[in-house]
Design an enzyme around this catalytic site. Structure first.
Site, mmCIF file in Angstrom:
data_model
loop_
_atom_site.group_PDB
_atom_site.id
_atom_site.type_symbol
_atom_site.label_atom_id
_atom_site.label_comp_id
_atom_site.label_asym_id
_atom_site.label_seq_id
_atom_site.Cartn_x
_atom_site.Cartn_y
_atom_site.Cartn_z
ATOM 1 N N TYR A 163 0.846 -1.210 0.000
ATOM 2 C CA TYR A 163 0.000 0.000 0.000
ATOM 3 C C TYR A 163 0.873 1.250 0.000
ATOM 4 C CZ TYR A 163 -3.788 3.112 1.772
ATOM 5 O OH TYR A 163 -4.714 4.104 1.950
ATOM 6 N N GLY A 222 -1.059 -4.047 20.437
ATOM 7 C CA GLY A 222 0.062 -3.442 21.154
ATOM 8 C C GLY A 222 -0.433 -2.873 22.482
HETATM 9 P P1 NAD Z 1 -13.047 1.751 0.645
HETATM 10 O O1 NAD Z 1 -12.467 0.386 0.588
HETATM 11 O O2 NAD Z 1 -14.333 1.930 1.367
HETATM 12 O O3 NAD Z 1 -13.234 2.339 -0.816
HETATM 13 C C1 NAD Z 1 -12.397 2.031 -1.880
HETATM 14 C C2 NAD Z 1 -13.277 1.757 -3.102
HETATM 15 O O4 NAD Z 1 -12.434 1.510 -4.234
HETATM 16 C C3 NAD Z 1 -14.145 0.499 -2.923
HETATM 17 O O5 NAD Z 1 -15.476 0.771 -3.307
HETATM 18 C C4 NAD Z 1 -13.507 -0.516 -3.857
HETATM 19 O O6 NAD Z 1 -14.422 -1.466 -4.350
HETATM 20 C C5 NAD Z 1 -12.949 0.388 -4.940
HETATM 21 N N1 NAD Z 1 -11.845 -0.194 -5.697
HETATM 22 C C6 NAD Z 1 -10.702 -0.755 -5.231
HETATM 23 N N2 NAD Z 1 -9.935 -1.176 -6.250
HETATM 24 C C7 NAD Z 1 -10.606 -0.849 -7.377
HETATM 25 C C8 NAD Z 1 -10.335 -1.004 -8.760
HETATM 26 N N3 NAD Z 1 -9.220 -1.609 -9.202
HETATM 27 N N4 NAD Z 1 -11.224 -0.521 -9.657
HETATM 28 C C9 NAD Z 1 -12.355 0.076 -9.248
HETATM 29 N N5 NAD Z 1 -12.681 0.239 -7.954
HETATM 30 C C10 NAD Z 1 -11.815 -0.216 -7.038
HETATM 31 O O7 NAD Z 1 -11.911 2.682 1.260
HETATM 32 P P2 NAD Z 1 -11.956 4.244 1.605
HETATM 33 O O8 NAD Z 1 -11.643 4.381 3.038
HETATM 34 O O9 NAD Z 1 -13.202 4.847 1.093
HETATM 35 O O10 NAD Z 1 -10.690 4.771 0.794
HETATM 36 C C11 NAD Z 1 -10.838 5.493 -0.433
HETATM 37 C C12 NAD Z 1 -9.493 6.021 -0.875
HETATM 38 O O11 NAD Z 1 -8.954 6.912 0.101
HETATM 39 C C13 NAD Z 1 -8.430 4.934 -1.092
HETATM 40 O O12 NAD Z 1 -7.638 5.276 -2.199
HETATM 41 C C14 NAD Z 1 -7.612 5.002 0.172
HETATM 42 O O13 NAD Z 1 -6.285 4.560 -0.043
HETATM 43 C C15 NAD Z 1 -7.665 6.489 0.496
HETATM 44 N N6 NAD Z 1 -7.462 6.756 1.930
HETATM 45 C C16 NAD Z 1 -8.448 6.506 2.837
HETATM 46 C C17 NAD Z 1 -8.213 6.784 4.175
HETATM 47 C C18 NAD Z 1 -9.274 6.582 5.226
HETATM 48 O O14 NAD Z 1 -9.016 6.829 6.406
HETATM 49 N N7 NAD Z 1 -10.499 6.169 4.904
HETATM 50 C C19 NAD Z 1 -6.978 7.279 4.601
HETATM 51 C C20 NAD Z 1 -5.990 7.485 3.649
HETATM 52 C C21 NAD Z 1 -6.245 7.240 2.301
#
Ligand code: NAD
Ligand code: UDP
Length: 324
Positions: A163, A222
């Site tokens: 990641y 932890g």
């Molecule tokens: P989530 O898992 O709820 O949402 C991610 C979405 O992306 C899901 O609906 C999943 O099905 C879709 N997805 C994944 N791979 C895919 C692909 N190859 N093609 C199409 N769709 C795909 O997670 P989230 O918390 O909503 O995170 C959303 C974004 O924000 C991510 O990129 C994550 O890395 C980033 N992010 C989130 C947080 C947090 O605290 N929630 C923190 C840092 C970064």
């Protein structure tokens, strides 16, 4: 204008789609449902300005997307003005099948190859681009709070590297397109965000609330002295839209709530707010690579975007618990 949101059926993406529709935009949500769910956007499906396409964003925009605009009529390529690349698994919990640890290749592909393809699409369409990066690019930080200028302390081979490193490379790809291909792109580093529609993918806020509500031990990894800074989802969505609309080309912005808590303090807060009798229990060692401290410096977003979070943890937890 038409806006693409990859990962739009996920936790953050679904809130972003909702807000963009409220602002009067047309939204195309692209999601392969690997960690998200159509239920997250079912309430948007009757909106004529909303379109859901099930597709893998690792290959960029699906063929023929220009023929699938929400409203019928002549397809004008120039209508797609913005692409938010939100698609990626996001949970580090190794015990959960939706974590990026369980989905290493899917995670690396969407953040690297997917970012490359979507940047190409954005250049071709003349659309603005936003890459959803993460505080995880700072790894286990040696300075705190973390500023955008800090280059981080991440492992290239540890369990979180699929990641952390793919997000870091996604940032590099976005920056290279800005530098060499005239992409109007920007990067946001999102810090821990919570709120309604968060899935059961093993992240700490939902794990603690569910355990507290069931009367099970609240599972701390932890000794609980590691820290995180928790942001409510509505604050994040405001920050994303401001970064897209006001953020400069090639810039990177931290988006997070700078109030820092230990995980033990979070457990106590959840126990108190849910009025639970659960014990707070250290159930396993701190996982490998788990950052010991995480807190954003948001001076840049404050000064350049006019953004700062409004919802503090007590209020946000109550809003989340009410929505469950
Ligand atoms: P989530 O898992 O709820 O949402 C991610 C979405 O992306 C899901 O609906 C999943 O099905 C879709 N997805 C994944 N791979 C895919 C692909 N190859 N093609 C199409 N769709 C795909 O997670 P989230 O918390 O909503 O995170 C959303 C974004 O924000 C991510 O990129 C994550 O890395 C980033 N992010 C989130 C947080 C947090 O605290 N929630 C923190 C840092 C970064
Ligand atoms: N954590 C915990 N119990 C859980 C899930 C997570 O103590 O059931 C800890 C985890 O080890 C980390 C922090 O809570 O230190 C935040 O974890 P999360 O999975 O939400 O995301 P991270 O910020 O580590 O990416």
């Amino acid at each position: 204008m038409t806006i693409i949101v990859t990962g739009g059926a996920g936790f953050l993406g679904s809130h972003l789609c909702e807000k963009l529709l409220e602002n009067g935009e047309e939204v195309i949500c692209i999601d392969n449902l690997i960690t998200g769910s159509e239920d997250n956007v079912s309430h948007l499906k009757n909106n004529p300005n909303f379109k859901f396409i099930e597709a893998d964003a690792s290959w960029g925009l699906p063929e023929g997307i220009l023929n699938q605009r929400p409203k019928g009529g002549r397809v004008v390529q120039d209508d797609i003005r913005q692409i938010y690349h939100m698609a990626s698994p996001a949970s580090p919990n190794k015990n959960n099948p939706k974590s990026y640890i369980a989905l290493p290749f899917e995670t690396m592909k969407v953040n690297t190859m997917g970012t490359m393809k979507l940047c190409e699409n954005a250049v071709k369409l003349g659309a603005k681009f936003l890459f959803a990066s993460t505080s995880e690019v700072y790894g286990d930080p040696e300075e705190s709070p973390q500023k955008e200028t800090y280059n981080g302390n991440a492992s290239t081979i540890g369990p979180r590297s699929v990641y952390d490193e793919s997000k870091r490379f996604g940032e590099t790809i976005t920056s290279a397109f800005v530098r060499s291909k005239e992409l109007d792109g920007r990067i946001v580093r999102i810090f821990n965000t919570y709120g309604p529609r968060m899935s059961d993918d093993g992240r700490v806020v939902i794990e603690f609330i569910e355990a507290a509500q069931k009367g099970n031990p609240i599972p701390v990894f932890g000794d609980g002295s590691q820290t995180r800074s928790f942001m409510f989802v509505s604050d994040l969505v405001d920050g994303l839209i401001l970064a897209m609309d006001r953020g400069d080309k090639g810039e990177v912005y931290n988006l997070g709530n700078p109030t820092e808590f230990t995980i033990m303090e979070l457990a106590a807060k959840v126990k108190e707010i849910t009025n639970s009798q659960s014990e707070i229990k250290e159930v396993e060692d701190l996982p490998e690579d788990d950052p010991k401290q995480r807190c954003p410096d948001i001076t840049k977003a404050k000064n350049e975007l006019g953004w700062e979070p409004k919802v503090e943890l007590d209020e946000g937890l109550k809003l989340l618990i009410k929505a469950l």
